[in-house]
Write an enzyme that holds these catalytic residues in place. Structure first.
Site, mmCIF file in Angstrom:
data_model
loop_
_atom_site.group_PDB
_atom_site.id
_atom_site.type_symbol
_atom_site.label_atom_id
_atom_site.label_comp_id
_atom_site.label_asym_id
_atom_site.label_seq_id
_atom_site.Cartn_x
_atom_site.Cartn_y
_atom_site.Cartn_z
ATOM 1 C CG HIS A 128 -6.284 -17.648 -35.948
ATOM 2 N ND1 HIS A 128 -7.294 -18.235 -35.225
ATOM 3 C CD2 HIS A 128 -5.126 -18.257 -35.553
ATOM 4 C CE1 HIS A 128 -6.778 -19.167 -34.441
ATOM 5 N NE2 HIS A 128 -5.472 -19.190 -34.609
ATOM 6 C CG HIS A 176 -11.558 -19.776 -40.765
ATOM 7 N ND1 HIS A 176 -12.755 -19.518 -40.137
ATOM 8 C CD2 HIS A 176 -10.595 -19.636 -39.817
ATOM 9 C CE1 HIS A 176 -12.531 -19.252 -38.862
ATOM 10 N NE2 HIS A 176 -11.228 -19.317 -38.647
#
Length: 230
Positions: A128, A176
């Site tokens: 992302h 993440h």
């Protein structure tokens, strides 16, 4: 051009160091767990909704129509196919690049117990973050180039701020580790700078001659404006 070369060298060095640290589980990755715990312990319903929205803004499914809209805009405004083609190529090549890096590094994501949602695949770098930096950054660079009268800060700063918020959202949601986001920022910056350095060859019709290695100074205000933006 010197700024581009310096930026590329810096991104390459930092990305190499960070990737080595992630693979070897070096000291830099020791910061991941306390930062992740801090994010988890400071969650709230309202903040989670905001972070989910920010995460969606950096997703492939959201960026794809953004790229299409930008392509249509540049085609109809400039009656030229090269700027939108460069944007589309940047989007596609970035996805391929990050997939290769993910496969090579093969890092596991944070534990499922820390995730809000489910996020399959490898963790490093944050996809992302990488793709949002390339897409929003490329759109910003093309806008600066095609709108020389616009203040550069008014275009570049919002794009930068948005990308940083997207990266933060990925850590908050447990998708993440912080070093994954850092890796995404470095990889995205590296690829954006590579594409920017290729502008004289990808968009030759409207580029200053100095970017092509000529000793002659650019003659137009637009060329001078783009030179300064590098």
């Amino acid at each position: 051009m010197k700024r581009l070369i310096t930026g590329l060298a810096t991104c390459t060095l930092l990305l190499g160091v960070l990737t080595e640290q992630v693979i070897a589980r070096g000291p830099l990755t020791d910061l991941d767990h306390p930062v992740e715990r801090f994010a988890v312990t400071h969650r709230s319903i309202a903040m989670t909704d905001v972070m989910r929205l920010l995460s969606d803004v950096g997703s492939t499914s959201f960026l794809f129509p953004i790229v299409l809209i930008a392509v249509v805009y540049f085609v109809f405004r400039d009656r030229a196919w090269k700027p939108p083609a460069v944007l589309a190529a940047a989007f596609i090549s970035d996805i391929l690049l990050q997939d290769v890096v993910k496969a090579v590094v093969g890092r596991h994501r944070p534990p499922l117990s820390q995730m809000i949602g489910r996020y399959p695949g490898a963790s490093f770098p944050s996809g992302h973050t990488t793709q949002s930096l390339v897409v929003y950054g490329m759109i910003a660079l093309l806008l600066v180039r095609t709108h020389p009268g616009w203040p550069r800060a008014a275009v570049l700063l919002p794009a930068t701020f948005l990308v940083l918020l997207i990266g933060i959202s990925r850590v908050y949601l447990g998708a993440h580790w912080p070093t994954d986001v850092a890796g995404g920022l470095l990889l995205g910056s590296f690829w954006l700078l590579v594409l920017h350095a290729l502008f004289p060859f990808l968009l030759p019709n409207r580029m200053p001659t100095t970017m092509l290695g000529s000793s002659e100074a650019p003659k137009t205000n637009e060329a001078a404006s783009f030179r300064d933006s590098t």
